[in-house]
Write a protein that holds these residues in place. Structure first.
Motif, short mmCIF file in Angstrom:
data_model
loop_
_atom_site.label_atom_id
_atom_site.label_comp_id
_atom_site.label_asym_id
_atom_site.label_seq_id
_atom_site.Cartn_x
_atom_site.Cartn_y
_atom_site.Cartn_z
N TYR A 24 -19.28 -26.97 -51.50
CA TYR A 24 -19.04 -26.47 -50.14
C TYR A 24 -17.86 -27.19 -49.48
O TYR A 24 -17.14 -26.59 -48.69
CB TYR A 24 -20.28 -26.66 -49.26
CG TYR A 24 -21.40 -25.68 -49.51
CD1 TYR A 24 -21.18 -24.31 -49.56
CD2 TYR A 24 -22.71 -26.13 -49.69
CE1 TYR A 24 -22.21 -23.41 -49.78
CE2 TYR A 24 -23.76 -25.25 -49.91
CZ TYR A 24 -23.51 -23.89 -49.96
OH TYR A 24 -24.53 -23.01 -50.18
N SER A 36 -23.64 -29.92 -53.27
CA SER A 36 -23.24 -29.26 -52.02
C SER A 36 -21.96 -29.84 -51.46
O SER A 36 -21.07 -29.10 -51.00
CB SER A 36 -24.37 -29.39 -50.99
OG SER A 36 -25.53 -28.70 -51.41
N ILE A 47 -25.07 -20.40 -47.88
CA ILE A 47 -25.30 -21.58 -47.02
C ILE A 47 -26.71 -21.54 -46.44
O ILE A 47 -27.42 -22.57 -46.41
CB ILE A 47 -24.25 -21.64 -45.90
CG1 ILE A 47 -22.84 -21.77 -46.49
CG2 ILE A 47 -24.55 -22.79 -44.94
CD1 ILE A 47 -21.73 -21.71 -45.46
#
Length: 291
Positions: A225, A221, A186
């Motif tokens: 994520y 992302s 991250i």
């Protein structure tokens, strides 16, 4: 002013960059109605992934010009079809070794590498058309590689299925190593975004390259994520390909649409301006044949 778009302004926004929206839109029905995931998977496989594979065949095996020039490469590449068959056979002899599961995980890793390389190809085209310097091009190149591999690394190290499949539990039993495994990818993603934003502000990056890069980084992302937390969405998942079926669709759909559109543009131009190509590439001679 020289045209700096790959196809045209409208076509680039619709297919090269805009196809990311199609991937992100699908997140809602997948999470809202998980029972639809198998249907979405086969719809994607037949109407998007299949045509994208055909797009490659259409400009290689089905093209007499490139076939005559590259037939050794094409025949040699076909030998890779033996690999999954060999893995399936060995797995049947050693059923407790999870060789097929590991092969599917490797295939997904290779597929992701393939997607990143295509994104890099479009960045290269934008930079070439804008006459970007090698130094400025390398900023986009390495930010793309690092920025897209970081969320994939996060998925590989932290998803419960990967922790179990690759025996990563000892890593997460250690508080410090767990923090590094979870937080480092991250941190890298945020650092890449900040660095690239600074390069854009300093006008080191071609605007079309910058727009495409940001779309790629944000799309990957959000999927890796965010959406990845809910995998496996498929309610009857029983192997790595099914555990991450939603991610496979979302990541690859973006890639499928832009690649199919680009190859059609390539074929159309060659068939329009090169009589030799037109006479030797019948399957790409018009849109009906291509579809």
């Amino acid at each position: 002013m020289q045209n700096q778009y790959i196809i045209s302004k409208t076509q680039d926004r619709l297919w090269i960059s805009g196809s990311a929206a199609l991937s992100l839109i699908l997140i809602f029905p997948m999470l809202s109605w998980p029972s639809l995931v198998p249907l979405l998977f086969w719809t994607w496989a037949f109407f998007f992934d299949g045509p994208h594979i055909w797009a490659t065949y259409s400009r290689t095996y089905a093209d007499l010009n490139t076939w005559s020039a590259q037939y050794k490469l094409y025949l040699g590449s076909s030998l890779f079809l033996v690999l999954p068959l060999a893995v399936m056979y060995i797995d049947s002899l050693l059923p407790n070794q999870n060789l097929l599961f590991l092969f599917l995980s490797f295939a997904m890793l290779w597929a992701y590498y393939h997607i990143i390389r295509q994104h890099y190809g479009f960045i290269s085209l934008y930079d070439r058309k804008a006459n970007a310097t090698r130094k400025n091009h390398n900023i986009s190149k390495w930010c793309l590689y690092v920025g897209l591999w970081s969320p994939y690394l996060h998925l590989g190290l932290n998803h419960p299925i990967n922790i179990d499949l690759f025996n990563l539990k000892p890593l997460h039993d250690n508080a410090l190593l767990h923090t590094i495994a979870f937080g480092l990818p991250i941190l890298i993603s945020l650092t890449v975004l900040a660095y690239y934003a600074a390069a854009i502000i300093k006008k080191k990056i071609n605007p079309l390259t910058a727009r495409f890069f940001i779309i790629c980084l944000l799309t990957h992302s959000i999927i890796l994520y965010g959406f990845a937390v809910f995998e496996p969405v498929h309610i009857s998942a029983s192997n790595p390909a099914q555990y991450f079926m939603g991610i496979t669709i979302l990541l690859t759909l973006f890639h499928n649409v832009q690649y199919t559109a680009f190859v059609w543009h390539f074929n159309r131009n060659n068939n329009s301006h090169n009589s030799a190509m037109k006479n030797r590439n019948y399957l790409n001679s018009n849109f009906i044949f291509y579809i």
